[in-house]
Design a protein around this motif. Structure first.
Motif, PDB file in Angstrom:
ATOM      1  N   LYS A  89       0.826  -1.204   0.000  1.00  0.00           N
ATOM      2  CA  LYS A  89       0.000   0.000   0.000  1.00  0.00           C
ATOM      3  C   LYS A  89       0.861   1.256   0.000  1.00  0.00           C
ATOM      4  O   LYS A  89       0.372   2.345  -0.269  1.00  0.00           O
ATOM      5  N   ILE A  90       2.115   1.123   0.357  1.00  0.00           N
ATOM      6  CA  ILE A  90       2.998   2.291   0.354  1.00  0.00           C
ATOM      7  C   ILE A  90       3.255   2.745  -1.067  1.00  0.00           C
ATOM      8  O   ILE A  90       3.100   3.907  -1.404  1.00  0.00           O
TER       9      ILE A  90
ATOM     10  N   ASP B 298       5.192   4.110  -2.969  1.00  0.00           N
ATOM     11  CA  ASP B 298       6.308   5.014  -3.258  1.00  0.00           C
ATOM     12  C   ASP B 298       7.659   4.349  -3.028  1.00  0.00           C
ATOM     13  O   ASP B 298       7.969   3.881  -1.936  1.00  0.00           O
TER      14      ASP B 298
ATOM     15  N   LYS C 205      -3.638   0.083   4.312  1.00  0.00           N
ATOM     16  CA  LYS C 205      -3.644   1.383   3.648  1.00  0.00           C
ATOM     17  C   LYS C 205      -3.432   2.489   4.686  1.00  0.00           C
ATOM     18  O   LYS C 205      -2.664   3.425   4.464  1.00  0.00           O
ATOM     19  N   THR C 206      -4.111   2.366   5.815  1.00  0.00           N
ATOM     20  CA  THR C 206      -3.984   3.363   6.869  1.00  0.00           C
ATOM     21  C   THR C 206      -2.570   3.382   7.433  1.00  0.00           C
ATOM     22  O   THR C 206      -1.976   4.443   7.625  1.00  0.00           O
TER      23      THR C 206
ATOM     24  N   ALA D  58       0.127   2.389   5.935  1.00  0.00           N
ATOM     25  CA  ALA D  58       1.021   2.904   4.894  1.00  0.00           C
ATOM     26  C   ALA D  58       1.016   4.427   4.896  1.00  0.00           C
ATOM     27  O   ALA D  58       2.063   5.063   4.788  1.00  0.00           O
ATOM     28  N   LYS D  59      -0.163   5.004   5.023  1.00  0.00           N
ATOM     29  CA  LYS D  59      -0.277   6.478   5.066  1.00  0.00           C
ATOM     30  C   LYS D  59       0.492   7.056   6.255  1.00  0.00           C
ATOM     31  O   LYS D  59       1.104   8.120   6.147  1.00  0.00           O
ATOM     32  N   LEU D  60       0.451   6.350   7.380  1.00  0.00           N
ATOM     33  CA  LEU D  60       1.119   6.834   8.587  1.00  0.00           C
ATOM     34  C   LEU D  60       2.630   6.832   8.455  1.00  0.00           C
ATOM     35  O   LEU D  60       3.318   7.606   9.105  1.00  0.00           O
TER      36      LEU D  60
ATOM     37  N   GLU E 134       4.505   6.649   5.325  1.00  0.00           N
ATOM     38  CA  GLU E 134       5.116   6.797   4.000  1.00  0.00           C
ATOM     39  C   GLU E 134       6.194   7.870   3.909  1.00  0.00           C
ATOM     40  O   GLU E 134       7.134   7.729   3.154  1.00  0.00           O
ATOM     41  N   ASN E 135       6.059   8.961   4.652  1.00  0.00           N
ATOM     42  CA  ASN E 135       7.080  10.011   4.552  1.00  0.00           C
ATOM     43  C   ASN E 135       8.007  10.051   5.758  1.00  0.00           C
ATOM     44  O   ASN E 135       8.598  11.079   6.059  1.00  0.00           O
TER      45      ASN E 135
END
Lengths: 397, 159
Positions: free
Chosen positions: A35-36, A38, B113-114, B116-118, B120-121
């Protein structure tokens, strides 16, 4: 799934102070990694621990956001504003073979975060790692020294199970004027399978007070067309034919330029994908798009396989795939009002297929044309294909 | 236990590791693939023991399955967002393990998904803390990997 080890109970009970998320089953970690998307974030996951380092290469869904593009003239650009064109036909025509399309020189130089390389000779990890994080937390622009470019090929070399790959360029290659709409979508195998182009000389948004300001100079041809249609302003009231002025005031030429430019951009992109496709045998969906949403190149599993079996033929002129002889169908509306009130002036849809069609593809079928774009452009395409069809042919180039 | 289960002929009884019995409708139970296959394999009237799932996690899963089925598309989106927001990091991790065990497909889509959002950066250090992982690379090994993937350290948020 085999990750349901007996130690799960230990993991949940008793709950210790430390979270044992590292004990998450591999399969679930992979779900998260997938899901990442990137590739940079995935790269950082590799550094976390040995286990992560071993898991990340199994990710099957990867997105590569290209930071900067080095084009044929050697300049580095992260956006295309520098090569905006003047809008006159001759200027555009010249630029087709000069600057409007900046064919990408090589994916080998596409990905290039502006940063210095790690301090060499640093034997201890801590200064070196703090440097890496430190520089990225500060403004990357302040980095001095050489800029290191990493190609998607390099970046992807450790991923050996990618199925879905999406590469995003920082901008579209075509230097188009503000207000002009130009979008293309192309499907390739060893060569071009099909391409759909949607263009409009200007886009007028209903709620924008200064909507008229969007009118590009090319719009003059539309009002000319409207006049010739006995003052019919609202599209759909005419008979769907192209007004005569379209042929004489540069309207048609402009569409031809759009078409050729899009095809050059698409075939240049296709050419550059070759090394990635040959290295990643597991791929079954490849998309090369840009942050402007201008062009989308798509290859599915069969098309990827076709390219692996039958190498592309390159154009003699430049680093791009040879575009085969084409049949094109064109639809035009001087004034196309979409359901949401947006008006496309000089709306043009071009559907392109190689002259040598595979027999199973029904030439009159236009469903692939009307589904090529996302909304609201899908609706625009669907409205345009209902109008009169004009056929054109183009030689291989 | 069999008597308890037969009180309602249709519902399925689930016994969590901390000894709480949940009665769920077949519609809900069948959305947990692990339970679905257990129902098929055994007599449906018997209580199904879940040695790897606690009451909190099972109640959250049931809450999710009930919440997302009753409403419209936009309401489901809103519900899902709130559902994820209400979870602490620790709960999120534990629930993810339970969801993986029970194979609740929709949560196996939503939760990664949640997560991953947490992340990713985030920096490597943040990731280690987040996942509770001890770095097992030697300093020189880590330095080498960082050098190999120097392209990955652009655009990282502050921890």
């Amino acid at each position: 799934m085999s990750y349901l080890g007996e130690d799960l109970s230990i993991r949940i009970y008793p709950q210790s102070e430390i979270d044992h998320f590292d004990l998450l089953p591999d399969a679930i970690l992979l779900l998260v990694f997938n899901k990442i998307g990137d590739v940079k974030a995935l790269g950082r996951c590799c550094v976390v621990s040995r286990r992560f380092h071993a898991l990340v290469p199994q990710v099957d869904n990867v997105i590569v956001k290209v930071d900067c593009v080095i084009s044929d003239d050697g300049s580095t650009s992260s956006n295309s504003s520098s090569d905006k064109t003047r809008g006159t036909f001759w200027n555009l025509f010249r630029l087709v073979f000069g600057g409007i399309v900046k064919p990408l020189q090589a994916l080998g130089q596409l990905l290039g975060p502006k940063r210095t390389t790690l301090v060499s000779g640093s034997s201890s990890a801590s200064p070196s790692s703090s440097l890496a994080i430190g520089t990225s937390e500060e403004d990357g622009e302040t980095d001095q020294g050489g800029v290191t470019h990493h190609s998607p090929t390099q970046v992807l070399k450790n991923f050996n199970e990618i199925r879905l790959l999406r590469i995003e360029l920082p901008s579209g290659e075509l230097g188009i004027e503000d207000g002009v709409l130009l979008k293309w979508r192309a499907d390739f195998g060893s060569t071009l399978d099909n391409c759909v182009i949607l263009g409009a000389s200007s886009v007028i948004h209903p709620k924008t007070e200064n909507g008229v300001a969007f009118n590009a100079s090319a719009d003059a041809l539309c009002s000319g067309g409207v006049n010739n249609n006995n003052g019919v302003v609202v599209g759909g009231d005419d008979n769907g034919s192209i007004p005569d002025s379209f042929y004489t005031n540069g309207g048609l030429k402009l569409r031809v330029v759009w078409t050729i430019s899009s095809l050059i951009a698409a075939s240049a992109r296709h050419y550059l994908l070759q090394p990635i496709i040959s290295e990643h045998k597991t791929l079954d969906n490849l998309v090369l798009t840009d942050a402007d949403g201008q062009g989308v190149l798509h290859m599915d599993r069969d098309q990827l396989e076709e390219l692996r079996v039958k190498p592309l033929s390159a154009s003699l002129a430049s680093k791009r795939t040879l575009v085969p002889a084409l049949n094109m169908r064109l639809w035009y509306a001087p004034h196309l009002e979409l359901p949401d009130g947006v008006v496309l002036k000089g709306a043009t849809l071009v559907a392109i297929r190689p002259s040598e069609q595979s027999p199973k593809k029904e030439p009159s079928d236009v469903s692939w044309v009307s589904t090529a774009f996302e909304e609201p452009y899908r609706t625009a395409a669907r409205m345009l294909v209902k109008r009169r069809t004009y056929c054109l042919e183009m030689n291989s180039f | 236990m069999a008597e308890k289960a037969s009180e309602s002929s249709n519902s399925i009884s689930l016994n969590t590791v901390d000894g709480k019995i949940f009665k769920v409708s077949p519609t809900i139970a069948n959305q947990m693939q692990t339970i679905q296959s257990l129902i098929k394999a055994y007599d449906s009237s018997r209580v199904i023991s879940l040695p790897h799932v606690n009451a909190f996690h099972l109640s959250k899963i049931i809450e999710y399955l009930e919440g997302k089925s009753a409403t419209t598309v936009s309401a489901v989106k809103e519900f899902e967002a709130q559902f994820m927001k209400d979870l602490s990091l620790k709960q999120l991790k534990g629930l993810l393990i339970a969801v993986g065990y029970l194979k609740v497909n929709e949560l196996l889509e939503l939760m990664p998904k949640t997560v991953a959002k947490l992340i990713e950066n985030k920096s490597v250090e943040f990731l280690r803390k987040f996942f509770g992982i001890v770095n097992d690379f030697t300093p020189s090994e880590e330095a080498k990997i960082r050098e190999e993937i120097a392209w990955a350290f652009d655009g990282v948020d502050e921890d």
